[in-house]
Write a protein that holds these residues in place. Structure first.
Motif, PDB file in Angstrom:
ATOM      1  N   ALA A 130       0.730  -1.204  -0.006  1.00  0.00           N
ATOM      2  CA  ALA A 130       0.171   0.065  -0.008  1.00  0.00           C
ATOM      3  C   ALA A 130       0.915   1.346   0.021  1.00  0.00           C
ATOM      4  CB  ALA A 130      -1.105  -0.076   1.231  1.00  0.00           C
ATOM      5  N   ALA A 133       1.714   2.065  -3.348  1.00  0.00           N
ATOM      6  CA  ALA A 133       0.478   2.266  -4.216  1.00  0.00           C
ATOM      7  C   ALA A 133       0.002   1.271  -5.171  1.00  0.00           C
ATOM      8  CB  ALA A 133       0.609   3.613  -5.128  1.00  0.00           C
ATOM      9  N   ARG A 136      -4.946  -0.920  -1.902  1.00  0.00           N
ATOM     10  CA  ARG A 136      -5.387  -0.217  -0.825  1.00  0.00           C
ATOM     11  C   ARG A 136      -6.226  -1.046   0.036  1.00  0.00           C
ATOM     12  NH1 ARG A 136      -6.239   2.600  -5.104  1.00  0.00           N
ATOM     13  NH2 ARG A 136      -8.826   2.455  -4.985  1.00  0.00           N
TER      14      ARG A 136
END
Length: 171
Positions: A130, A133, A136
């Motif tokens: 996370a 990126a 999530r």
């Protein structure tokens, strides 16, 4: 492949997969996992067991990450509508399967330790992804990941042990 090389190979696949996913590409993960699998299976004394462990790990990944995605508990940077789990994370699962009879073999006869490692390690891995990126997960998603991994890692270890024993019996 020695234990250290097995750990490093898996970690390389993980980093390549996550960075590739963060840049909207699954192909680096597929290439890295394929290279790791080719080397691991080529030099392994338990080829059948490794292929089996890799296959059951991918099946677990399809089920777990597919469920997480379908339930909206985890959002992936590069979703795959056909499988509901993105290809890059399935590549990680394949590489992970190749650790079960090698660097993680010590867990095969320690189901409680495998459950603990799964419950703690998997959410930490998703949190690390996370930060890059690639994924999530929400708080509920992290809880679901912990529960799923606490259940599946001991099972994967047991199946990998049985596959290794079957491989040895054939040799």
């Amino acid at each position: 492949m020695g234990m250290l090389a097995n750990i490093l190979g898996y970690q390389c696949v993980w980093f390549i997969a996550v960075f590739g996913a963060a840049h909207a590409s699954a192909w680096p993960a597929v290439a890295a996992a394929s290279a790791f699998a080719l080397v691991q299976i080529t030099i392994s004394r338990r080829r059948r067991g490794d292929v089996y462990a890799m296959a059951i790990a991918v099946a677990a990944g399809v089920a777990i990450d597919g469920m997480l995605a379908h339930a909206g508990l985890v959002a992936y940077a590069t979703p795959s509508p056909a499988l509901a789990a993105p290809l890059w994370i399935l590549a990680i699962w394949a590489a992970f399967g190749l650790t079960l009879g090698h660097s993680l073999a010590f867990l095969q006869r320690r189901p409680w330790l495998a459950a603990l490692l799964g419950a703690v390690g998997a959410p930490l891995a998703y949190l690390a992804a996370a930060r890059i990126a690639a994924v999530r997960p929400g708080a509920t998603g992290l809880f679901a990941i912990a529960v799923a991994w606490a259940l599946v890692l001991p099972l994967l270890c047991r199946l990998a042990r049985q596959a290794g024993e079957d491989t040895e019996a054939l040799a």
